[in-house]
Each structure stands twice: as C-alpha cells, then as structure tokens.
Design a protein around this motif. Structure first.
Motif, PDB file in Angstrom:
ATOM      1  N   VAL A 361       0.826  -1.219   0.000  1.00  0.00           N
ATOM      2  CA  VAL A 361       0.000   0.000   0.000  1.00  0.00           C
ATOM      3  C   VAL A 361       0.858   1.266   0.000  1.00  0.00           C
ATOM      4  O   VAL A 361       0.382   2.362   0.305  1.00  0.00           O
ATOM      5  N   GLY A 362       2.124   1.119  -0.344  1.00  0.00           N
ATOM      6  CA  GLY A 362       2.975   2.280  -0.554  1.00  0.00           C
ATOM      7  C   GLY A 362       3.563   2.912   0.686  1.00  0.00           C
ATOM      8  O   GLY A 362       4.034   4.054   0.643  1.00  0.00           O
ATOM      9  N   ILE A 363       3.547   2.187   1.812  1.00  0.00           N
ATOM     10  CA  ILE A 363       4.151   2.727   3.029  1.00  0.00           C
ATOM     11  C   ILE A 363       5.597   2.245   3.083  1.00  0.00           C
ATOM     12  O   ILE A 363       5.901   1.170   3.595  1.00  0.00           O
ATOM     13  N   THR A 364       6.464   3.042   2.524  1.00  0.00           N
ATOM     14  CA  THR A 364       7.868   2.679   2.387  1.00  0.00           C
ATOM     15  C   THR A 364       8.645   3.088   3.640  1.00  0.00           C
ATOM     16  O   THR A 364       8.181   3.907   4.442  1.00  0.00           O
ATOM     17  N   PRO A 365       9.859   2.541   3.831  1.00  0.00           N
ATOM     18  CA  PRO A 365      10.629   2.839   5.045  1.00  0.00           C
ATOM     19  C   PRO A 365      10.917   4.322   5.249  1.00  0.00           C
ATOM     20  O   PRO A 365      11.017   4.787   6.378  1.00  0.00           O
ATOM     21  N   GLY A 366      11.069   5.076   4.175  1.00  0.00           N
ATOM     22  CA  GLY A 366      11.408   6.492   4.300  1.00  0.00           C
ATOM     23  C   GLY A 366      10.240   7.441   4.164  1.00  0.00           C
ATOM     24  O   GLY A 366      10.426   8.661   4.021  1.00  0.00           O
ATOM     25  N   LEU A 367       9.009   6.929   4.239  1.00  0.00           N
ATOM     26  CA  LEU A 367       7.831   7.789   4.059  1.00  0.00           C
ATOM     27  C   LEU A 367       7.603   8.650   5.302  1.00  0.00           C
ATOM     28  O   LEU A 367       7.514   8.147   6.418  1.00  0.00           O
ATOM     29  N   ILE A 368       7.486   9.950   5.093  1.00  0.00           N
ATOM     30  CA  ILE A 368       7.195  10.911   6.155  1.00  0.00           C
ATOM     31  C   ILE A 368       5.837  11.550   5.856  1.00  0.00           C
ATOM     32  O   ILE A 368       5.594  12.021   4.750  1.00  0.00           O
ATOM     33  N   ARG A 369       4.961  11.561   6.866  1.00  0.00           N
ATOM     34  CA  ARG A 369       3.662  12.233   6.725  1.00  0.00           C
ATOM     35  C   ARG A 369       3.695  13.548   7.488  1.00  0.00           C
ATOM     36  O   ARG A 369       4.105  13.582   8.646  1.00  0.00           O
ATOM     37  N   VAL A 370       3.261  14.605   6.827  1.00  0.00           N
ATOM     38  CA  VAL A 370       3.220  15.922   7.466  1.00  0.00           C
ATOM     39  C   VAL A 370       1.791  16.440   7.472  1.00  0.00           C
ATOM     40  O   VAL A 370       1.135  16.517   6.428  1.00  0.00           O
ATOM     41  N   SER A 371       1.309  16.750   8.661  1.00  0.00           N
ATOM     42  CA  SER A 371       0.031  17.443   8.822  1.00  0.00           C
ATOM     43  C   SER A 371       0.362  18.919   8.971  1.00  0.00           C
ATOM     44  O   SER A 371       0.957  19.342   9.967  1.00  0.00           O
ATOM     45  N   THR A 372      -0.022  19.698   7.974  1.00  0.00           N
ATOM     46  CA  THR A 372       0.376  21.100   7.927  1.00  0.00           C
ATOM     47  C   THR A 372      -0.522  21.947   8.811  1.00  0.00           C
ATOM     48  O   THR A 372      -1.735  21.948   8.658  1.00  0.00           O
ATOM     49  N   GLY A 373       0.086  22.673   9.739  1.00  0.00           N
ATOM     50  CA  GLY A 373      -0.670  23.493  10.670  1.00  0.00           C
ATOM     51  C   GLY A 373      -0.961  24.881  10.145  1.00  0.00           C
ATOM     52  O   GLY A 373      -0.944  25.138   8.935  1.00  0.00           O
ATOM     53  N   LEU A 374      -1.205  25.791  11.073  1.00  0.00           N
ATOM     54  CA  LEU A 374      -1.591  27.151  10.723  1.00  0.00           C
ATOM     55  C   LEU A 374      -0.449  28.150  10.883  1.00  0.00           C
ATOM     56  O   LEU A 374      -0.656  29.360  10.721  1.00  0.00           O
ATOM     57  N   GLU A 375       0.762  27.667  11.157  1.00  0.00           N
ATOM     58  CA  GLU A 375       1.892  28.578  11.241  1.00  0.00           C
ATOM     59  C   GLU A 375       2.147  29.205   9.857  1.00  0.00           C
ATOM     60  O   GLU A 375       1.585  28.778   8.849  1.00  0.00           O
ATOM     61  N   LYS A 376       3.014  30.182   9.812  1.00  0.00           N
ATOM     62  CA  LYS A 376       3.412  30.748   8.527  1.00  0.00           C
ATOM     63  C   LYS A 376       4.125  29.679   7.701  1.00  0.00           C
ATOM     64  O   LYS A 376       4.989  28.957   8.212  1.00  0.00           O
ATOM     65  N   ALA A 377       3.770  29.595   6.418  1.00  0.00           N
ATOM     66  CA  ALA A 377       4.324  28.547   5.560  1.00  0.00           C
ATOM     67  C   ALA A 377       5.849  28.589   5.524  1.00  0.00           C
ATOM     68  O   ALA A 377       6.509  27.544   5.525  1.00  0.00           O
TER      69      ALA A 377
END
Length: 393
Positions: A361-377
């Motif tokens: 299902v594409g979950i590779t060893p180096g996969l990083i998930r980022v939930s982007t918050g409301l801080e300045k980009a």
C-alpha cells in the motif's frame, strides 16, 4: 429558518434551544441522566414516542448539537456521534453486517482500521476482501453474492491515494451495496461523498474537526435507516461521546471553514517547495499536478487538504534523523492540529502491518507524513529544510 442557510453558516448557527438564562453560547449539559415530570413522560421517552433525553449514553443536548452540525455539513439525513474515530468506524460496520456477510475494503486504510478488519471481524464470521485502491477490475472481481458493504478512505492515510468516488458510487449502486466512506482527511468542507452516492460517511472528529488536538470524538452520518441501526448498536455497546467533548467539537465547527482554507494553502505551498529537493525522492499531495490521481482529486475535492507526504532518501535511519532534527514541527501521533506535525508511518501508525503489507500500500521505510498546521508557511518550510539537511549527516 436555518435550513435556508449555507451549510457553513448552519455549522455556526445550529444551537440547542436557549434556557431561561438567555445564554448566547450553548451551555454544557454534564449529566448522566435526565428527569421526567411524571411516569407517563418517562414511559413515552423509553417507547420513543417523544424526543426527550433519557441517558447520556443514548443522547445528550451537546452531542445532538454537534451531530446536527455534521449532518448539515455533509448533506446527510441523520447522524450519530461516538467517543472516537475508531468507534465510529467499528459502529458503522458492525451495526450493519452479520455472520456470513462479506465486506469489500480498500487495501489503503488507517492502520487501526486495517487491524480491526483483518484481526477481529473474522471472529464474527464476516469475511473481507482487500482491494487495491484504483484497480476497478479488482473491485468488480471482489463482489460476491453475500457482499453487503464497501468501505474506503479517500484521500487515504498516509499515502494520499485518491479514489474515484463517482465511479465507486455507481459501482456500489449497481451491486446494491452500502457505500461507507471515511472522509476524515478531506472534511465535509473539501469533499461530500454523499453527493457521489455514499450511504454513510465517517469521521475521526479528533482531527480537523477539533483542529487543536484537544479532545477525542467520532461521528457517522448518512441514510436515516442505516443511522438508526448504528444508533441502536452503539446505544447498547456504549461508545458514547462525552458532553464536554461534544461541546468542544461543536464550537470547533464554527471555525472549520477558515481553518481548512489556511491548512490547504500551507500544505500546497510546503509540498511544492520540497518537490525538487535533493534529499527527497517523492512528494505526494492531491492538488499537485504530479499526483497520480490529480485529475480525480480536482474533480471531487475543493482543495487538497492539510496533509502531504514525502519519501526521504536513506530509508528508516534517515527518517529517524529527520524527525529528531525538527525544532518546530511536533512529533506526535495525531494530525489536523493548528500546529504542524510530522510522523513516520512505517514505525508508528502502520507498524502492526507486515513489511509486505506496508509495501503493498505504498508505506515505504522512508515515508514521512506531514500534517500542515496554521503557522506561517515559510516557518514550516524552514524547519523541514534544516531537518532534511541533518538527515544526511
């Protein structure tokens, strides 16, 4: 009167009737049970001849207010709120399937959902066929005479595959199947599965709906006849949402629209900034033209959501170094917060899967998930870039 308002306005204005105190903000109804004027009123409530509250495991004014807002936002007929996202998932399936039934499920789903479906459902005599997200032929081949439901997420967690809801809706109607869609990543602000034929929509309200990492909650909305069965199941089994959490979630919905606008803007900008980075081999975000299902995403979503993922070169060890080098982003098991969050799915949310299952299902060893918050980009980008540099050391 409220029925004439836009769903976003309804999510702000729907409110329990004011008490004699004339409060502007809904009060907390922190009570386990409710009183009756006489025996006849109590009898009528238990016989469901009235809408009177009986016990907060069954219903509560704060929970009802939150549920009504979610029903309005999703364009559903009815809903039921639960203690967590997983209790919403389990309730939406177990209330409607029985021994001998068959479920078709996308193979790309949240780790705990995967565990529940594969480990625990067989014990109830319910069989499951896991199908690759975009393989239409496999979906057709999976249908059996005893198939009752299709369950899926879109976008999926964490690899952000986007399933074609228009096709899935026609597929389930053709085979007379219940379509159950986890809409957590998109929220009803970006995607309305019911418009494409979904019968049920589930959410982990813990995520974007709360939006500040404070409380747990879940909700199921959809067809009134199906929600009725889910209500009866949950009334007996007890995964009730607390009045306090419901009060928090109801207030959170008043800002969901403006929050999601910023989340999506930030996610697109940050994901785009990483596309050509030498330490990154892949970036996935539904509204990037490089996404494999970009055409589907822009057809059924208003924006790409607040989550993106990327593949860091160097595998697990590089991923560990990256997380340890972050100075602003939080490293925590959540998403949908005002604060940006980074996680490593292979070692956390999907660690119970085998290596073969993760790869499938594409979950590779180096996969990083980022939930982007409301801080300045620019602050989010700066922290990610410096951590990427340190991941190579």
């Amino acid at each position: 009167m409220l029925d004439n308002l836009d769903p976003i306005s309804q999510a702000i204005r729907i409110q329990t009737p004011r008490t004699q105190q004339g409060e502007h903000s809904t009060p907390l109804y922190l009570t386990s049970s409710f009183c009756f004027d006489d025996a006849e009123a109590m009898r009528a409530a238990f016989a469901e001849e009235s809408d009177d509250n009986i016990y907060s495991r069954f219903s509560n004014p704060n929970v009802d207010e939150f549920t009504r807002k979610m029903v309005a936002l999703e364009g559903a007929e009815a809903g039921f709120a639960t203690a967590s996202g997983m209790s919403a998932v389990v309730g939406s399936i177990m209330a409607l399937l029985k021994n001998g039934d068959h479920l078709i499920c996308s193979s790309s789903i949240f780790g705990n959902t995967n565990t529940f479906i594969k480990k625990y459902m067989p014990g109830f005599g319910i069989t499951v066929t896991m199908v690759p997200a975009g393989d239409e032929a496999a979906w057709e081949a999976a249908v059996k005479p005893n198939t009752k439901m299709v369950y899926l997420e879109t976008p999926t967690n964490p690899q952000l595959e986007v399933l074609d809801l228009e096709w899935i809706g026609k597929f389930t109607k053709k085979h007379n199947l219940i379509l159950n869609v986890d809409n957590c990543f998109a929220t009803p602000l970006l995607q309305k599965p019911i418009d494409f034929g979904a019968d049920l929509v589930v959410h982990s309200a813990t995520k974007w709906i709360d939006g500040q990492g404070r409380v747990l909650g879940g909700v199921v909305v959809g067809r009134a006849d199906l929600i009725r069965e889910i209500y009866l199941f949950c009334r007996v089994t007890g995964p009730s949402l607390s009045p306090f959490n419901a009060w928090v979630l109801s207030k959170s919905l008043e800002t969901l629209d403006v929050r999601m606008e910023r989340h999506c803007k930030n996610a697109l900008e940050v994901a785009g900034a990483l596309q050509n980075h030498p330490r990154v081999s892949l970036v996935k975000y539904p509204f990037l033209a490089s996404h494999p299902q970009y055409a589907i995403a822009i057809k059924q979503m208003k924006a790409g959501g607040g989550v993106f993922c990327f593949e860091i070169k160097g595998g697990v060890e590089a991923g560990r170094k990256f997380l340890n080098a972050l100075t602003m982003l939080s490293v925590t098991a959540n998403l949908g917060d005002t604060r940006s969050i980074a996680s490593h799915p292979a070692s956390t949310t999907h660690s119970k899967l085998t290596e073969e299952e993760r790869q499938a299902v594409g979950i590779t060893p180096g996969l990083i998930r980022v939930s982007t918050g409301l801080e300045k980009a620019e602050d989010i980008i700066a922290d990610i870039l410096q951590a990427l540099d340190k991941s190579a050391e």
